[in-house]
Design an enzyme around this catalytic site. Structure first.
Site, short mmCIF file in Angstrom:
data_model
loop_
_atom_site.label_atom_id
_atom_site.label_comp_id
_atom_site.label_asym_id
_atom_site.label_seq_id
_atom_site.Cartn_x
_atom_site.Cartn_y
_atom_site.Cartn_z
N CYS A 53 0.86 -1.20 -0.04
CA CYS A 53 -0.06 -0.10 0.16
C CYS A 53 0.76 1.26 0.15
CB CYS A 53 -1.06 -0.05 1.24
SG CYS A 53 -0.18 -0.02 2.78
N HIS A 58 -6.38 -0.14 -1.23
CA HIS A 58 -6.33 -1.56 -0.85
C HIS A 58 -7.06 -2.35 -1.61
CE1 HIS A 58 -4.61 0.78 2.77
NE2 HIS A 58 -3.90 -0.47 2.87
N ASP A 79 -7.85 5.03 -1.78
CA ASP A 79 -7.58 3.90 -1.11
C ASP A 79 -6.88 2.81 -2.17
OD1 ASP A 79 -7.16 1.93 0.71
OD2 ASP A 79 -9.42 1.74 1.16
#
Length: 478
Positions: A164, A363, A361
């Site tokens: 990440c 993820h 994000d």
């Protein structure tokens, strides 16, 4: 890394409420009646929430399993809900249960007015939810991928749960390239063919060694700073990995074709005016000028420059005194956002509203794609996201990095002026400072040895004070 709770709807996934996909009903009369009510509520939600942007959470309506007393009750409920949502006075971000107010949003140097009194008559104003969301969804979104070629000698064909920070840094640098080649006002076009420069930028962030800024090449460049497949890394080491990769690519391109793959100088800001530990990082104007000169192969003309400022703003949690300063950096026209997130979970923070950070994000897991540099008809949907997520600023990991892009000398001077004003507001604890020059013996843009930082970005034991601790309100270089 452990991902943030994924409560939102992916921009690439279909939403049954938005598309009107309704489960088939059974043949019994009672079930038919219940299904009819479900269809009615689904139609209402579809009408209310249907828009070009998936900004609302798709919650299953728990009341759909209960028979209302009358259809008029359902109509009254929908009318009230529609009035609240369509009024523009409140809106809801994914990733939070809080309904945010109509406060202004600062997003990568632009302010968006979200007040209920916003008017469409002023076409030049940066106002409205749709205008902000168009900007947000035009930013390059880079996430976990699976199914790419193995990284180096490892067996990793995916970066799920550990990549990440790499992906967040790729997003920040991608925005710098978009701003440089296409301008801050560029928006993702709705129709093909796409701009060749846009496609070329996406190609550079593909997941193979052939792509200049791939996860494969970043891990290789950052090996001496602890970057490795399967391991998590902090912002400082990530910034240094970019410094190494950019330098390596530049040297290779000069040998092969004389062209620059990275069209700007890169300045990783660290240290203080005297080169000592413990002070705020310092942007040195002379150092920036020298980096631009080196980029221009000895010419004195200024070049575009990307500044990365890795910071630590506390120990276990961020010191509250720095939060207003962080928020103000998003008002800089040069803002590229922040590499940060919750502890152990990196995101790309690109905006703020009130006390909330707005982020993209990394993820979400997607399949690896290969976008050829000349394929202007490519499917680029996996590189854009219409899901706005938010996080309380006081929950951000104190270890982070801020990015800025300055197009020319005037832009850099404006950045320095704004940064100096920010120092004046810091009450003795600035995020970073600006000076004209440093002592000749100090090399602030390559000072790992001076600062006593090991190759993996860790601080040497002898740098701690006599008590074995560092001050919570002091700055450190990771």
């Amino acid at each position: 890394m452990t991902s943030l709770p994924d409560r939102g709807v992916s921009s690439s996934s279909s939403d049954p409420l938005c598309e009107g996909n309704i489960a088939p009903c059974s043949s019994s009369s009672e079930q038919k009646e219940d299904c009819s009510l479900k269809q009615s509520k689904t139609s209402i939600l579809s009408c209310v929430f249907n828009s070009p942007f998936n900004i609302f959470e798709a919650h299953q309506d728990s009341s759909a399993n209960k028979s209302p007393k009358s259809s008029s009750g359902s109509y009254d409920w929908s009318r009230v809900l529609r009035r609240i949502v369509c009024s523009g006075s409140m809106w809801r971000f994914l990733g939070t249960s809080k309904v945010l107010t109509s406060s202004d949003v600062w997003f990568l140097g632009k302010c968006y007015k979200l007040s209920s009194e916003e008017s469409s008559s002023d076409s030049d104003s940066e106002s409205g939810h749709a205008t902000f969301l168009e900007d947000f969804s035009s930013r390059i979104w880079i996430t976990y991928r699976r199914g790419f070629d193995a990284i180096s000698d490892s067996k990793y064909t995916s970066d799920v749960n550990w990549g990440c920070m790499v992906r967040s840094s790729q997003m920040l640098v991608a925005q710098a390239l978009i701003f440089h080649h296409l301008g801050r006002s560029w928006r993702r076009p709705l129709e093909k063919p796409y701009n060749p420069e846009y496609i070329g930028i996406l190609h550079m962030f593909g997941d193979s060694e052939a792509c200049a800024f791939s996860i494969h090449n970043l891990l290789q460049a950052g090996n001496s700073y602890g970057l490795a497949a399967g391991s998590w890394v902090g912002p400082y080491a990530m910034c240094r990995a970019w410094q190494t990769l950019v330098r390596t690519n530049r040297e290779q391109h000069e040998v092969v074709d004389g062209n620059e793959s990275f069209p700007m100088a890169l300045y990783v800001v660290s240290g203080d005016e005297d080169g000592e530990r413990g002070g705020a990082p310092v942007v040195c104007i002379d150092v920036a000028a020298q980096l631009c000169c080196d980029f221009n192969k000895g010419q004195s003309t200024w070049s575009p420059i990307l500044l990365l400022v890795p910071l630590v703003l506390g120990l276990d949690k961020i010191n509250p005194r720095y939060i207003p300063l962080l928020k103000e950096t998003f008002t800089f026209p040069q803002s590229l956002g922040i590499l940060g997130g919750k502890p152990g979970t990196s995101t790309y923070i690109a905006g703020v509203q009130d006390d909330r950070a707005l982020y993209l994000d990394p993820h979400e897991v997607q399949m690896a794609v290969d976008i050829a540099a000349d394929n202007i008809e490519a499917d680029t949907s996996s590189y854009h996201c219409s899901t706005v997520r938010d996080l309380a600023l006081d929950l951000i990991d104190p270890s982070l990095a801020i990015g800025f892009y300055c197009r020319d000398k005037d832009d850099f001077d404006d950045f320095c002026s704004r940064a100096t004003e920010l120092v004046d507001k810091a009450n003795g604890a600035p995020l970073f400072t600006v000076v004209q020059s440093v002592q000749p013996s100090k090399q602030m843009y390559n000072q790992d040895d001076v600062l006593g930082i090991s190759g993996d970005g860790n601080i040497n034991v002898e740098d701690l004070d006599a008590s074995g601790e560092t001050g919570e309100e002091e700055w450190q270089i990771l």
